[in-house]
Design a protein around this motif. Structure first.
Motif, PDB file in Angstrom:
ATOM      1  N   GLN A   2       0.881  -1.399  -0.030  1.00  9.28           N
ATOM      2  CA  GLN A   2      -0.171   0.303   0.194  1.00  9.28           C
ATOM      3  C   GLN A   2       0.871   1.113  -0.589  1.00  9.28           C
ATOM      4  OE1 GLN A   2      -3.741  -0.465  -0.569  1.00  9.28           O
ATOM      5  NE2 GLN A   2      -2.749  -2.357  -0.708  1.00  9.28           N
ATOM      6  N   GLU A   4      -0.211   4.221   1.283  1.00 13.65           N
ATOM      7  CA  GLU A   4      -0.627   5.071   1.965  1.00 13.65           C
ATOM      8  C   GLU A   4       0.675   4.315   3.229  1.00 13.65           C
ATOM      9  OE1 GLU A   4      -3.681   6.398   5.137  1.00 13.65           O
ATOM     10  OE2 GLU A   4      -4.534   4.807   3.829  1.00 13.65           O
ATOM     11  N   ASN A   5       1.390   5.377   3.948  1.00  9.43           N
ATOM     12  CA  ASN A   5       2.218   5.701   5.025  1.00  9.43           C
ATOM     13  C   ASN A   5       3.730   4.073   4.387  1.00  9.43           C
ATOM     14  OD1 ASN A   5       0.422   6.404   6.908  1.00  9.43           O
ATOM     15  ND2 ASN A   5      -0.404   4.503   6.872  1.00  9.43           N
ATOM     16  N   THR A  26       2.305  11.352  -2.753  1.00 12.57           N
ATOM     17  CA  THR A  26       1.705  12.065  -1.363  1.00 12.57           C
ATOM     18  C   THR A  26       0.278  11.953  -1.654  1.00 12.57           C
ATOM     19  OG1 THR A  26       1.882  14.069  -2.401  1.00 12.57           O
ATOM     20  CG2 THR A  26       3.817  12.971  -1.086  1.00 12.57           C
ATOM     21  N   GLN A  28      -1.385   9.960  -2.054  1.00 14.80           N
ATOM     22  CA  GLN A  28      -2.514   8.821  -1.362  1.00 14.80           C
ATOM     23  C   GLN A  28      -2.061   8.052  -0.375  1.00 14.80           C
ATOM     24  OE1 GLN A  28      -2.339   5.139  -4.255  1.00 14.80           O
ATOM     25  NE2 GLN A  28      -2.162   6.875  -6.510  1.00 14.80           N
ATOM     26  N   GLY A  29      -0.910   9.511   0.464  1.00 14.20           N
ATOM     27  CA  GLY A  29      -1.005   9.274   1.612  1.00 14.20           C
ATOM     28  C   GLY A  29       0.521   9.025   2.061  1.00 14.20           C
ATOM     29  N   GLY A  30       1.282   8.529   0.606  1.00 17.76           N
ATOM     30  CA  GLY A  30       2.850   7.942   1.205  1.00 17.76           C
ATOM     31  C   GLY A  30       3.801   9.620   1.361  1.00 17.76           C
ATOM     32  N   LYS A  52       5.026  15.565   4.843  1.00 20.73           N
ATOM     33  CA  LYS A  52       5.513  13.722   4.002  1.00 20.73           C
ATOM     34  C   LYS A  52       6.283  14.272   2.902  1.00 20.73           C
ATOM     35  CE  LYS A  52       1.118  11.178   4.768  1.00 20.73           C
ATOM     36  NZ  LYS A  52       2.120  10.731   4.795  1.00 20.73           N
ATOM     37  N   THR A 245       2.078   4.358  -9.005  1.00 17.32           N
ATOM     38  CA  THR A 245       1.402   3.955  -8.329  1.00 17.32           C
ATOM     39  C   THR A 245       0.838   2.616  -8.867  1.00 17.32           C
ATOM     40  OG1 THR A 245      -0.481   4.845  -9.545  1.00 17.32           O
ATOM     41  CG2 THR A 245       1.060   6.016  -7.422  1.00 17.32           C
ATOM     42  N   ASP A 249       1.478  -0.675  -6.651  1.00 21.14           N
ATOM     43  CA  ASP A 249       0.438  -1.651  -5.536  1.00 21.14           C
ATOM     44  C   ASP A 249      -0.120  -2.981  -6.435  1.00 21.14           C
ATOM     45  OD1 ASP A 249      -2.445  -1.465  -4.222  1.00 21.14           O
ATOM     46  OD2 ASP A 249      -3.513  -1.850  -6.587  1.00 21.14           O
TER      47      ASP A 249
END
Length: 267
Positions: A2, A4-5, A26, A28-30, A52, A245, A249
């Motif tokens: 994922q 994210e994070n 970023t 997507q939360g990365g 981030k 991305t 995934d």
């Protein structure tokens, strides 16, 4: 894996394809460490995108500078899950000029060093960081969990080649051969890093609307657009980032080169 994070090193991330990748990750939360020579553009992205994102000035051919970028990710984000290498240059010169003088060897070598050796340099240091993290996790895990850990997607290294690797034009000897070398790295690195749960992929973009492409004369740009079967336009950097991305995934994408080119074949 994922996004994210998770944390990624993006070389050439201050502009063009790399900037689009930074924005997509970023969004997507990365987390991203931008490694680039353009400090002003890199710091502007940090100011815009917030906590981030980090920036470090980095020459991809310099082992110490790439290692510093890796250590920044380890220090600020707890480690790396992968890298996207977008740093590169285009050297244009014929083997012989109009007076039959030979090409400049230093210019040829510079292109190969940045595009090919730089890709290998980033891959080796990012892979080492991920492998150390995986090993430390396995030591901390119980014996029962170690077998499960081996089947987890631990990291991904994505390199950038070019359609020139397959369809090199006159004057592209340095660029085409260096990008063909990046293609050639893909499978052996994927096979070697499989034991660490690290995938290796390469994207070979066609003609994209990047600052490098925008600098060419308008007539030449129009001719390139007409050469694309469909859609008849330059690729958007965001479309490159979408493929990045998706690769992150999709855990079954490994050891492959994907042309992203609207079906163009350079004549």
């Amino acid at each position: 894996m994922q996004i994210e994070n998770s944390s990624f090193l993006v070389t050439g991330g201050a502009s063009g394809l790399g900037e689009a990748v930074v924005r997509a990750i970023t969004a997507q939360g990365g987390n991203v460490v931008i490694a680039d020579l353009n400090e002003a553009a890199g710091q502007a992205l940090v100011a815009e995108l917030g906590a981030k994102v980090r920036f470090t000035r980095c020459d991809v051919t310099n082992g110490d500078e790439v290692q510093a970028a890796v250590q920044l990710a380890e220090q600020d984000f707890g480690g790396l899950q992968g890298s996207i290498n977008c740093a590169g240059i285009a050297v244009v010169q014929k083997l012989l000029d109009r007076d039959n003088n030979p090409a400049d060897l230093e210019a040829f070598s510079r292109g190969v060093n940045i595009n090919l050796v730089g890709s290998f340099n980033v891959a080796r240091l990012v892979a080492a960081s991920i492998a150390r993290r995986v090993a430390a996790t396995n030591i901390a895990s119980s014996d029962a969990n170690q077998e499960t850990e081996k089947n987890l997607d631990q990291g991904v290294i994505i390199n950038t080649a070019s359609v020139a690797a397959f369809d090199g034009q006159v004057g592209q000897a340095s660029y085409a051969s260096s990008k063909a070398g990046v293609v050639g790295l893909t499978l052996p690195l994927a096979r070697e890093l499989a034991r660490h749960g690290i995938r290796v992929m390469t994207i070979a973009p066609g003609v994209f609307g990047t600052p490098m492409m925008n600098s060419i004369p308008e007539k030449a740009r129009e001719q390139l657009e007409l050469a694309v079967p469909y859609p008849k336009r330059l690729g958007a950097p965001s479309e490159f980032a979408k493929l990045v991305t998706h690769i992150i995934d999709n855990a079954y994408l490994n050891g492959e080169v994907i042309r992203l080119d609207g079906a163009i074949r350079m004549t």
